[in-house]
Design a protein around this motif. Structure first.
Motif, PDB file in Angstrom:
ATOM      1  N   GLY A  76      -3.534 -13.526  25.489  1.00 35.51           N
ATOM      2  CA  GLY A  76      -2.242 -13.159  25.164  1.00 35.51           C
ATOM      3  C   GLY A  76      -1.182 -14.190  25.735  1.00 35.51           C
ATOM      4  N   PHE A  77      -0.059 -13.799  26.085  1.00 38.34           N
ATOM      5  CA  PHE A  77       0.669 -14.779  26.760  1.00 38.34           C
ATOM      6  C   PHE A  77       1.846 -13.799  27.801  1.00 38.34           C
ATOM      7  CE2 PHE A  77       4.821 -14.220  24.169  1.00 38.34           C
ATOM      8  CZ  PHE A  77       4.329 -13.081  23.170  1.00 38.34           C
ATOM      9  N   THR A  78       2.207 -14.568  28.896  1.00 35.44           N
ATOM     10  CA  THR A  78       2.895 -13.775  29.874  1.00 35.44           C
ATOM     11  C   THR A  78       4.250 -13.401  29.535  1.00 35.44           C
ATOM     12  OG1 THR A  78       3.794 -15.788  31.133  1.00 35.44           O
ATOM     13  CG2 THR A  78       1.608 -14.970  31.503  1.00 35.44           C
ATOM     14  N   HIS A  79       4.834 -14.036  28.766  1.00 39.17           N
ATOM     15  CA  HIS A  79       6.166 -13.532  28.047  1.00 39.17           C
ATOM     16  C   HIS A  79       5.977 -12.251  26.888  1.00 39.17           C
ATOM     17  CE1 HIS A  79       7.229 -17.327  29.983  1.00 39.17           C
ATOM     18  NE2 HIS A  79       8.440 -16.908  30.022  1.00 39.17           N
ATOM     19  N   CYS A  80       4.900 -12.049  26.847  1.00 36.76           N
ATOM     20  CA  CYS A  80       4.853 -10.811  25.660  1.00 36.76           C
ATOM     21  C   CYS A  80       5.339  -9.624  25.963  1.00 36.76           C
ATOM     22  CB  CYS A  80       3.216 -10.621  25.345  1.00 36.76           C
ATOM     23  SG  CYS A  80       2.884  -9.491  24.075  1.00 36.76           S
ATOM     24  N   PRO A  81       6.389  -9.039  25.461  1.00 33.71           N
ATOM     25  CA  PRO A  81       7.225  -7.807  25.863  1.00 33.71           C
ATOM     26  C   PRO A  81       6.364  -6.564  25.826  1.00 33.71           C
ATOM     27  CG  PRO A  81       7.766  -8.568  23.621  1.00 33.71           C
ATOM     28  CD  PRO A  81       6.672  -9.598  23.989  1.00 33.71           C
ATOM     29  N   ASP A  82       5.455  -6.513  25.119  1.00 30.33           N
ATOM     30  CA  ASP A  82       4.861  -5.003  25.223  1.00 30.33           C
ATOM     31  C   ASP A  82       3.394  -5.031  25.070  1.00 30.33           C
ATOM     32  OD1 ASP A  82       5.039  -5.801  22.532  1.00 30.33           O
ATOM     33  OD2 ASP A  82       6.409  -4.368  21.962  1.00 30.33           O
ATOM     34  N   VAL A  83       2.629  -5.870  23.850  1.00 26.17           N
ATOM     35  CA  VAL A  83       1.319  -5.674  23.638  1.00 26.17           C
ATOM     36  C   VAL A  83       0.321  -6.080  24.797  1.00 26.17           C
ATOM     37  CG1 VAL A  83      -0.701  -6.295  22.030  1.00 26.17           C
ATOM     38  CG2 VAL A  83       1.558  -5.532  21.217  1.00 26.17           C
ATOM     39  N   CYS A  84       0.733  -7.307  25.352  1.00 24.49           N
ATOM     40  CA  CYS A  84      -0.157  -7.823  26.356  1.00 24.49           C
ATOM     41  C   CYS A  84      -0.225  -6.829  27.572  1.00 24.49           C
ATOM     42  CB  CYS A  84       0.192  -9.391  26.714  1.00 24.49           C
ATOM     43  SG  CYS A  84      -0.218 -10.415  25.321  1.00 24.49           S
ATOM     44  N   PRO A  85       1.228  -6.510  28.111  1.00 19.21           N
ATOM     45  CA  PRO A  85       1.261  -5.693  29.435  1.00 19.21           C
ATOM     46  C   PRO A  85       0.444  -4.402  28.999  1.00 19.21           C
ATOM     47  CG  PRO A  85       3.277  -6.758  28.813  1.00 19.21           C
ATOM     48  CD  PRO A  85       2.423  -7.170  27.818  1.00 19.21           C
TER      49      PRO A  85
HETATM   50 NI    NI Z   1       0.876 -10.048  23.442  1.00 18.17          NI
END
Ligand code: NI
Length: 206
Positions: A76-85
């Protein structure tokens, strides 16, 4: 990437994974009791493999550094707003639910956004989800190779202006359970609950 786009993207990826799984599942025929032919499916999906990346402390690491432990891998990526967290929270909670058994497991977050996800950026991100979570990044080529090994697809969201600093990355959002020899064991779809994830993992750790 809104929720609906994520769903569609994940469904597309799921179809690809299912197809890949079918292709690499080796089917052999042997003789059951009484000599009747029976089909036995063996083999594993062709997911995982060598990678060479940099961890959140700036150290060069490869897949071989994780041998002897199970890995729980999410891209994923750290700036992901919802899915990754959300998915990384699930991984952290599953680790907590596993208790002492989690010592056999290393949660690994691999960035698909190496331009922004420097080791320093990851160092400020992964501990929020689990104290033992390892953040990995690398050159664009290293990240691309790792993603390819795991059959992970990612791309800058369509419509991103060239050179834009603020952008989203569409990406596969499965969580992969790998065995102590680096072999693929199982994948979890997005929005799998932590209890379900922990229970499934425990079955592989026993
Ligand atoms: Ni994501």
């Amino acid at each position: 990437m809104n929720k609906r786009q994520i769903l569609l993207f994940s469904l597309g990826v799921a179809a690809c994974v299912a197809a890949a799984w079918t292709l690499v599942t080796l089917v052999k025929t042997d003789r059951g009791p009484g000599g009747a032919p029976r089909v036995v499916a063996t083999g594993k999906a062709d997911i995982g493999g060598p990678f060479s990346l940099v961890d959140h402390n700036g150290r060069a690491v490869t897949d071989a550094d994780f041998r002897g432990k199970h890995m729980l891998v999410f891209f994923g990526f750290t700036h992901c707003p919802d899915v990754c967290p959300l998915e990384l929270q699930t991984v952290g909670r599953a680790m907590d639910l596993l208790g002492e058994k989690a010592e056999a497991l290393v949660p690994v977050f691999i960035s698909v956004d190496p331009a922004r996800d420097t080791p320093e950026q990851l160092k400020g991100y992964v501990p929020a989800f689990h104290p033992r979570m390892v953040g990995l990044t690398g050159s664009p080529e290293q990240v691309a190779a790792a993603a390819k090994a795991y059959r992970v697809y990612y791309r800058k969201a369509p419509g991103t202006a060239p050179g834009a600093a603020d952008y989203q990355v569409d990406h596969t959002a499965f969580t992969y359970l790998m065995g102590p020899d680096g072999e693929f064991l199982h994948f979890f779809r997005p929005q799998t609950g932590p209890a379900e994830m922990a229970e499934k993992i425990a079955g592989f750790l026993d």
